[in-house]
Design a protein around this motif. Structure first.
Motif, PDB file in Angstrom:
ATOM      1  N   THR A  72       0.775  -1.101  -0.079  1.00 29.18           N
ATOM      2  CA  THR A  72      -0.171   0.038   0.061  1.00 29.18           C
ATOM      3  C   THR A  72       0.801   1.118   0.001  1.00 29.18           C
ATOM      4  N   ARG A  96      -6.562   3.049  -8.630  1.00 29.67           N
ATOM      5  CA  ARG A  96      -6.662   3.264  -7.407  1.00 29.67           C
ATOM      6  C   ARG A  96      -7.675   4.480  -7.048  1.00 29.67           C
ATOM      7  N   GLU A 145      -5.802   0.173   1.473  1.00 25.73           N
ATOM      8  CA  GLU A 145      -6.059   0.680  -0.071  1.00 25.73           C
ATOM      9  C   GLU A 145      -5.000   1.683  -0.579  1.00 25.73           C
TER      10      GLU A 145
END
Length: 237
Positions: A72, A96, A145
């Motif tokens: 990440t 993303r 994320e």
């Protein structure tokens, strides 16, 4: 002008054509199947963004792809143009989440795909809303994320790179994940230079990640300017 009309028409027709896919992806995510649907979501977003770049007549040159980390990270780019978004979605690793202006959330069809990517919308004229956006982005990165931010807060349209706002880096420093500087040079030629769609060459430089784990308070304060200087170093002289 004809090129611009054709490009806009293509965008609208494409967003209409993929509505069934959008609804399917949304349904699967509501059922808790995000991992199952993620490859399809990414393929669709990349295809859509690539076609926008192609339809504009843009050529994208990328260096530094080996610097994209597996873990990440928060990707930080300068902001020249609306076209920066399809560029980062297609040329800097997997699609993303973005920290995006709330005005983008008002575009029919586009909002749905941005929501599926877990984009965070920020209204910089509303201090409370901006704080909520920073908290949401931090929570997203801490969940594992990656995301992309444009810390200038507005498009430079080919002018000098503006000041990088320190608050935009909070997600990276709070989650202790690397920051990946990205130089985008030339997207403003595709639209902002003439106020209409026009072909051109765009250079993208992905710089080595900057670890944030273990940074002192002073290093955290210096991080925005450090990243800005890295991005400036990739601009064509």
């Amino acid at each position: 002008m004809i090129h611009t009309i054709l490009w806009a028409t293509y965008l609208i027709l494409y967003l209409i054509a993929v509505i069934p896919l959008l609804l399917y992806c949304r349904y699967q995510i509501q059922k808790g199947n995000r991992d199952k649907i993620t490859p399809l979501l990414h393929r669709t977003v990349v295809h859509w963004a690539n076609r926008l770049i192609w339809a504009a007549g843009a050529k994208i040159e990328v260096t530094g792809e080996e610097n994209i980390p597996e873990e990440t990270a928060v990707y930080v780019a300068n902001h020249q143009s609306y076209f920066d978004i399809p560029v980062v979605l297609t040329r800097t690793g997997k699609p993303r989440a973005l920290m995006a202006k709330d005005s983008l959330s008002k575009i029919p069809g586009l909002r749905g795909w941005m929501d599926l990517l877990q984009c965070v919308y920020v209204n910089r004229s509303d201090e409370k809303a901006s704080m909520r956006a920073l908290m949401d982005s931090t929570k997203l990165v801490k969940s594992g994320e990656s995301m992309t931010i444009f810390p200038e807060g507005t498009r430079s349209k080919g002018g000098p790179i503006g000041e990088f706002k320190g608050g935009a880096f909070r997600a990276a420093t709070s989650a202790k994940v690397p920051v990946v500087p990205i130089t985008i040079d030339g997207t403003w030629h595709l639209f902002e230079e003439r106020g209409r769609i026009h072909g051109g060459t765009v250079r993208v430089v992905i710089h080595p990640p900057i670890p944030t784990a273990g940074m002192s308070r002073q290093q955290v304060r210096e991080l925005p300017e450090l990243v800005r200087q890295q991005i400036l170093s990739g601009m064509q002289k």
